[in-house]
Design a protein around this motif. Sequence first.
Motif, mmCIF file in Angstrom:
data_model
loop_
_atom_site.group_PDB
_atom_site.id
_atom_site.type_symbol
_atom_site.label_atom_id
_atom_site.label_comp_id
_atom_site.label_asym_id
_atom_site.label_seq_id
_atom_site.Cartn_x
_atom_site.Cartn_y
_atom_site.Cartn_z
ATOM 1 N N ASP A 1 0.819 -1.214 0.000
ATOM 2 C CA ASP A 1 0.000 0.000 0.000
ATOM 3 C C ASP A 1 0.854 1.267 0.000
ATOM 4 N N LEU A 2 2.041 1.168 -0.580
ATOM 5 C CA LEU A 2 2.975 2.288 -0.597
ATOM 6 C C LEU A 2 3.294 2.637 -2.041
ATOM 7 N N SER A 3 3.329 3.904 -2.355
ATOM 8 C CA SER A 3 3.694 4.357 -3.692
ATOM 9 C C SER A 3 5.105 4.922 -3.618
ATOM 10 N N VAL A 4 6.020 4.341 -4.374
ATOM 11 C CA VAL A 4 7.415 4.781 -4.311
ATOM 12 C C VAL A 4 7.977 5.052 -5.693
ATOM 13 N N GLY A 5 8.978 5.883 -5.722
ATOM 14 C CA GLY A 5 9.743 6.195 -6.915
ATOM 15 C C GLY A 5 11.071 6.759 -6.455
ATOM 16 N N VAL A 6 12.026 6.830 -7.344
ATOM 17 C CA VAL A 6 13.340 7.357 -6.984
ATOM 18 C C VAL A 6 13.179 8.769 -6.420
ATOM 19 N N ASP A 7 13.855 9.028 -5.322
ATOM 20 C CA ASP A 7 13.868 10.292 -4.586
ATOM 21 C C ASP A 7 12.650 10.508 -3.688
ATOM 22 N N THR A 8 11.701 9.579 -3.675
ATOM 23 C CA THR A 8 10.620 9.713 -2.703
ATOM 24 C C THR A 8 11.113 9.210 -1.354
ATOM 25 N N GLN A 9 10.478 9.619 -0.298
ATOM 26 C CA GLN A 9 10.904 9.228 1.040
ATOM 27 C C GLN A 9 9.987 8.138 1.574
ATOM 28 N N VAL A 10 10.611 7.098 2.131
ATOM 29 C CA VAL A 10 9.871 5.989 2.718
ATOM 30 C C VAL A 10 9.526 6.376 4.155
ATOM 31 N N PRO A 11 8.268 6.260 4.543
ATOM 32 C CA PRO A 11 7.878 6.632 5.914
ATOM 33 C C PRO A 11 8.634 5.819 6.975
ATOM 34 N N SER A 12 8.822 6.419 8.118
ATOM 35 C CA SER A 12 9.549 5.740 9.199
ATOM 36 C C SER A 12 8.777 4.542 9.744
ATOM 37 N N SER A 13 7.497 4.444 9.460
ATOM 38 C CA SER A 13 6.702 3.304 9.916
ATOM 39 C C SER A 13 6.994 2.036 9.107
ATOM 40 N N VAL A 14 7.653 2.183 7.952
ATOM 41 C CA VAL A 14 7.977 1.034 7.101
ATOM 42 C C VAL A 14 9.302 0.435 7.554
ATOM 43 N N VAL A 15 9.292 -0.876 7.784
ATOM 44 C CA VAL A 15 10.504 -1.581 8.211
ATOM 45 C C VAL A 15 11.414 -1.791 7.006
ATOM 46 N N LEU A 16 12.672 -1.387 7.163
ATOM 47 C CA LEU A 16 13.676 -1.574 6.113
ATOM 48 C C LEU A 16 14.597 -2.723 6.512
ATOM 49 N N TYR A 17 15.102 -3.447 5.522
ATOM 50 C CA TYR A 17 15.976 -4.585 5.763
ATOM 51 C C TYR A 17 17.338 -4.331 5.142
ATOM 52 N N GLU A 18 18.360 -4.920 5.763
ATOM 53 C CA GLU A 18 19.728 -4.774 5.257
ATOM 54 C C GLU A 18 19.830 -5.369 3.857
ATOM 55 N N LEU A 19 20.440 -4.634 2.953
ATOM 56 C CA LEU A 19 20.702 -5.160 1.617
ATOM 57 C C LEU A 19 21.734 -6.280 1.764
ATOM 58 N N PRO A 20 21.442 -7.482 1.263
ATOM 59 C CA PRO A 20 22.393 -8.590 1.421
ATOM 60 C C PRO A 20 23.781 -8.230 0.884
ATOM 61 N N PRO A 21 24.829 -8.728 1.535
ATOM 62 C CA PRO A 21 26.203 -8.378 1.129
ATOM 63 C C PRO A 21 26.509 -8.656 -0.337
ATOM 64 N N GLU A 22 26.041 -9.770 -0.865
ATOM 65 C CA GLU A 22 26.314 -10.082 -2.280
ATOM 66 C C GLU A 22 25.595 -9.109 -3.213
ATOM 67 N N ALA A 23 24.433 -8.656 -2.804
ATOM 68 C CA ALA A 23 23.703 -7.659 -3.603
ATOM 69 C C ALA A 23 24.461 -6.338 -3.580
#
Length: 123
Positions: free
Chosen positions: A67-89
């Motif tokens: 239920d989130l609309s995103v695009g480059v340079d938009t800001q992700v709300p602090s309520s959204v949990v972010l995950y570490e980008l895997p090392p190989e990625a």
Amino acid sequence: MKRQGIALFAGLVFASTSGIALAQSVEQKAPTAERQMTTKPSITEQQSAVIKKEVKKADQKAVAVDDLSVGVDTQVPSSVVLYELPPEAAKAVPEYFGHKYVIVKNQIVIVDPVSRKVMAVVK
């Protein structure tokens, strides 16, 4: 004695102005936060494939947010949990080392962890 005084004075003036010039050149080379945030590497198909594969392997705990609309340079709300980008990625696109991601509408959204701005969307 007068010549030594003039030579000493000239040496001091040269040394002091050299330090200023050195400080200016160092200051000019230091990247600004604004420049770092606006310079986003484009992701090749090969890099995209690596990112997809590595996120899929690590995706066991990631919760998709549809239920989130995103695009480059938009800001992700602090309520959204972010995950570490895997090392190989992150190795595939070194500029994104230390960044995080979230899955939105089956897309991998790479996010700057400090500003929470979207840096890239991998479809």
